[in-house]
Write an enzyme that holds these catalytic residues in place. Structure first.
Site, PDB file in Angstrom:
ATOM      1  N   ARG A 169      -8.654  -0.868   4.269  1.00 61.76           N
ATOM      2  CA  ARG A 169      -7.852   0.207   3.668  1.00 61.76           C
ATOM      3  C   ARG A 169      -6.485  -0.327   3.229  1.00 61.76           C
ATOM      4  NH1 ARG A 169      -6.392   4.702   7.300  1.00 61.76           N
ATOM      5  NH2 ARG A 169      -5.116   4.960   5.453  1.00 61.76           N
ATOM      6  N   ARG A 193      -0.648  14.243  13.274  1.00 61.45           N
ATOM      7  CA  ARG A 193      -0.192  14.166  11.890  1.00 61.45           C
ATOM      8  C   ARG A 193      -0.198  15.530  11.184  1.00 61.45           C
ATOM      9  NH1 ARG A 193      -1.706   8.151   9.782  1.00 61.45           N
ATOM     10  NH2 ARG A 193       0.360   8.360   8.931  1.00 61.45           N
ATOM     11  N   CYS A 212      -5.515   7.486   9.226  1.00 61.12           N
ATOM     12  CA  CYS A 212      -5.831   6.889  10.523  1.00 61.12           C
ATOM     13  C   CYS A 212      -5.743   7.910  11.639  1.00 61.12           C
ATOM     14  CB  CYS A 212      -4.839   5.764  10.797  1.00 61.12           C
ATOM     15  SG  CYS A 212      -5.284   4.263   9.952  1.00 61.12           S
ATOM     16  N   LYS A 226       0.841  -1.214   0.000  1.00 62.16           N
ATOM     17  CA  LYS A 226       0.000   0.000   0.000  1.00 62.16           C
ATOM     18  C   LYS A 226       0.873   1.261   0.000  1.00 62.16           C
ATOM     19  CE  LYS A 226      -2.471   2.287   3.848  1.00 62.16           C
ATOM     20  NZ  LYS A 226      -1.429   3.183   4.152  1.00 62.16           N
ATOM     21  N   ASN A 227       1.850   1.279   0.917  1.00 58.42           N
ATOM     22  CA  ASN A 227       2.607   2.520   1.082  1.00 58.42           C
ATOM     23  C   ASN A 227       3.568   2.788  -0.074  1.00 58.42           C
ATOM     24  OD1 ASN A 227       1.274   3.017   3.443  1.00 58.42           O
ATOM     25  ND2 ASN A 227       2.853   2.129   4.753  1.00 58.42           N
ATOM     26  N   ASP A 267       4.038   0.821  12.065  1.00 58.45           N
ATOM     27  CA  ASP A 267       2.878   0.115  11.519  1.00 58.45           C
ATOM     28  C   ASP A 267       2.765  -1.329  12.022  1.00 58.45           C
ATOM     29  OD1 ASP A 267       1.989   2.257  10.136  1.00 58.45           O
ATOM     30  OD2 ASP A 267       2.550   1.557   8.153  1.00 58.45           O
TER      31      ASP A 267
HETATM   32  C1  UD1 Z   1       4.340   7.111   8.619  1.00 55.45           C
HETATM   33  C2  UD1 Z   1       5.486   6.169   8.885  1.00 55.45           C
HETATM   34  C3  UD1 Z   1       5.584   5.236   7.749  1.00 55.45           C
HETATM   35  C4  UD1 Z   1       4.243   4.562   7.576  1.00 55.45           C
HETATM   36  C5  UD1 Z   1       3.122   5.564   7.391  1.00 55.45           C
HETATM   37  C6  UD1 Z   1       1.743   4.922   7.291  1.00 55.45           C
HETATM   38  C7  UD1 Z   1       7.605   6.604  10.051  1.00 55.45           C
HETATM   39  C8  UD1 Z   1       8.809   7.462  10.156  1.00 55.45           C
HETATM   40  N1  UD1 Z   1       6.717   6.938   9.081  1.00 55.45           N
HETATM   41  O1  UD1 Z   1       4.554   7.851   7.456  1.00 55.45           O
HETATM   42  O2  UD1 Z   1       6.599   4.300   7.955  1.00 55.45           O
HETATM   43  O3  UD1 Z   1       4.299   3.733   6.484  1.00 55.45           O
HETATM   44  O4  UD1 Z   1       3.132   6.435   8.496  1.00 55.45           O
HETATM   45  O5  UD1 Z   1       1.267   4.557   8.547  1.00 55.45           O
HETATM   46  O6  UD1 Z   1       7.451   5.649  10.806  1.00 55.45           O
HETATM   47  N2  UD1 Z   1       5.446  14.965  11.130  1.00 55.45           N
HETATM   48  C9  UD1 Z   1       5.413  16.290  11.441  1.00 55.45           C
HETATM   49  N3  UD1 Z   1       5.196  17.189  10.434  1.00 55.45           N
HETATM   50  C10 UD1 Z   1       5.030  16.803   9.142  1.00 55.45           C
HETATM   51  C11 UD1 Z   1       5.070  15.431   8.832  1.00 55.45           C
HETATM   52  C12 UD1 Z   1       5.273  14.522   9.854  1.00 55.45           C
HETATM   53  O7  UD1 Z   1       5.565  16.681  12.606  1.00 55.45           O
HETATM   54  O8  UD1 Z   1       4.844  17.663   8.268  1.00 55.45           O
HETATM   55  C13 UD1 Z   1       5.644  13.979  12.217  1.00 55.45           C
HETATM   56  C14 UD1 Z   1       4.410  13.117  12.413  1.00 55.45           C
HETATM   57  O9  UD1 Z   1       3.483  13.719  13.269  1.00 55.45           O
HETATM   58  C15 UD1 Z   1       4.977  11.866  12.990  1.00 55.45           C
HETATM   59  C16 UD1 Z   1       6.317  11.739  12.273  1.00 55.45           C
HETATM   60  O10 UD1 Z   1       6.643  13.054  11.835  1.00 55.45           O
HETATM   61  O11 UD1 Z   1       5.235  12.028  14.366  1.00 55.45           O
HETATM   62  C17 UD1 Z   1       6.279  10.729  11.122  1.00 55.45           C
HETATM   63  O12 UD1 Z   1       5.643  11.278  10.068  1.00 55.45           O
HETATM   64  P1  UD1 Z   1       5.783  10.789   8.568  1.00 55.45           P
HETATM   65  O13 UD1 Z   1       6.950   9.916   8.362  1.00 55.45           O
HETATM   66  O14 UD1 Z   1       5.609  11.987   7.709  1.00 55.45           O
HETATM   67  O15 UD1 Z   1       4.469   9.983   8.494  1.00 55.45           O
HETATM   68  P2  UD1 Z   1       3.905   9.324   7.291  1.00 55.45           P
HETATM   69  O16 UD1 Z   1       4.427   9.796   6.016  1.00 55.45           O
HETATM   70  O17 UD1 Z   1       2.444   9.408   7.493  1.00 55.45           O
END
Ligand code: UD1
Length: 417
Positions: free
Chosen positions: A398, A121, A116, A22-23, A305
């Protein structure tokens, strides 16, 4: 089909093929926009998040068709930069359309992306990085509007290796003018897959697989065929399912090269693993073993995850385990549901739990509140004695093509209703 019923306590046995990731698939689908041509994305998982992405792509003018071996996207006529609200708010990964549409059209208008409910986020890292490339952001009636007169390469340094922000920078940079240097890029294999797809389309990207990406923008990109790699999180879910329920299973096509930290934990919890290029064979001879501390971390660390699945297994282990979540703050919503099944879990603070392993879990009615926590409840149901009903399964669909079919192939008694 919103609930899953499991008759637990049966050891798993057999072979299951691991679906496409998915990712990895979602950002690659967004990236097809940058080519203005047709791409065939093979091994694309048939999951709700992909269907949501397909509806977003159709909404902006792409022609999208499922074929036997994948999803064909013709991005020759993108005619709209406004994303449909419903698909955006239910799926965080719609955020990668930000970089892709700015790259393609120079502008985008979208709702705040959902996904989720596992933490706040925020998207400040995405916005900060794209601003450096000349994108201007404003909010109008709750919608996020972004526009760039001219998208330019930039030297960007991410303070945290955000997966989503890295993807957006890469997507915007391949069509931007000049060179982008991205320091502190996320190392997740899904970024490598995205870069590989773009390189196959003709993009110039150096440092793939490292924390420093150099992207020389402005090249013409061509459509191409590309296979989505297997899903390391789905493979991990079934791996922990086997360690928790016992038995021996073969995870065909499991991407073991990307699962170092996961395999290490699986072994510490009592799994005996045998790796081959065809996949992972796992044998779980007895009660899972407790582990002193499991801590989530960006790749190559243990993935957030799979934290809930490890938690479910620890609930049945022969001692105390500590689990620390360092990525998202709301990842322990599953704790309350596991307690209904007899798990003894103490929340020490928002980011740490202490699990007192019990000898057996019992079936119960539990509710999935997010994707991975929901899958962990199915795993817990397999481990428990008696019948478990998991409701709220729309979250699970999902990310999992057919978790019931897959566990049934492993001999489990699982039905959807
Ligand atoms: C994250 C996971 C990824 C997983 C995906 C789906 C990590 C590092 N990332 O990716 O492996 O496949 O969820 O569940 O484990 N953040 C900020 N500001 C931003 C963006 C992120 O503060 O603009 C913070 C988030 O709140 C969080 C962390 O950074 O604490 C990780 O975020 P990010 O890697 O961007 O999350 P996803 O891309 O959603």
């Amino acid at each position: 089909m919103d609930s899953i019923r499991i008759q637990g306590g049966v050891a798993l046995q057999g072979k299951v093929r691991i679906q496409g990731s998915k990712n990895a698939a979602l950002p690659i689908l967004a990236a097809t926009l940058l080519t203005g041509e047709s791409s065939l994305i093979k091994n694309c998982p048939r999951i709700a998040d992909v269907y949501a992405m397909v509806s977003l792509l159709k909404g902006i003018g792409c022609t999208v068709n499922w074929q036997e071996n994948g999803l064909c996207i013709d991005a020759s006529s993108v005619n709209c930069e406004e994303l449909g609200a419903e698909a955006v708010t239910c799926m965080r990964s719609s955020l990668c359309l930000l970089g892709a549409l700015i790259g393609r059209c120079g502008r985008i208008s979208m709702e705040h992306p959902g996904g989720c409910v596992i933490g706040q986020r925020p998207i400040d890292l995405h916005i900060g990085a794209l601003r450096q490339m000349g994108v201007e952001f404003r909010e109008e009636e709750g919608r996020l509007m972004a526009e760039a007169d001219k998208l330019c390469g930039a030297h960007i340094s991410l303070p945290f290796p955000s997966v989503g922000a890295t993807e957006n920078v890469v997507l915007a940079a391949v069509l931007a003018e000049g060179e982008t240097v991205l320091e502190g890029a996320a190392l997740e294999p899904e970024i490598t897959a995205l870069c590989q797809y773009l390189k196959n389309c003709g993009a110039e990207i150096e440092g793939v697989g490292t924390g420093r990406l150099v992207i020389r923008g402005g090249r013409r990109l061509y459509g191409t065929d590309f296979p989505v790699p297997a899903d390391r999180i789905v493979a991990g879910t079934y791996l922990f399912g086997c360690i928790g329920a016992g038995g021996s299973v073969f995870l065909e096509d499991a991407p073991w090269e990307e699962m170092g930290a996961v395999l290490e934990l699986a072994e510490r919890m009592g799994g005996r693993l045998c790796i081959s290029k065809e996949g992972i064979y796992v044998q779980a001879p007895g009660r899972p073993r407790a582990v002193e501390c499991i801590e989530t971390a960006p790749y190559p660390g243990f993935p957030t995850d799979l934290q809930s699945m490890a938690l479910a297994v620890a609930a049945l282990a022969d001692g105390e385990s500590r689990i620390k979540e360092t990525i998202f703050e709301n990842r322990f919503r599953v704790v309350e549901e596991l307690r209904r099944m007899g798990a003894q879990i103490e929340e020490q603070d928002g980011s740490m739990v202490l699990v007192h392993g019990v000898k057996s879990l019992h079936g119960a009615s539990v509710e999935a509140r997010e994707l991975r926590g929901g899958a962990a409840l199915v795993v817990a149901g397999l481990m428990a004695q008696g019948e478990t009903t998991v409701t709220g399964c729309k979250f699970i669909y999902r990310g999992y093509e057919n978790i019931c079919r897959d566990f049934r192939e492993l001999g489990a008694r699982v039905t959807s209703a």
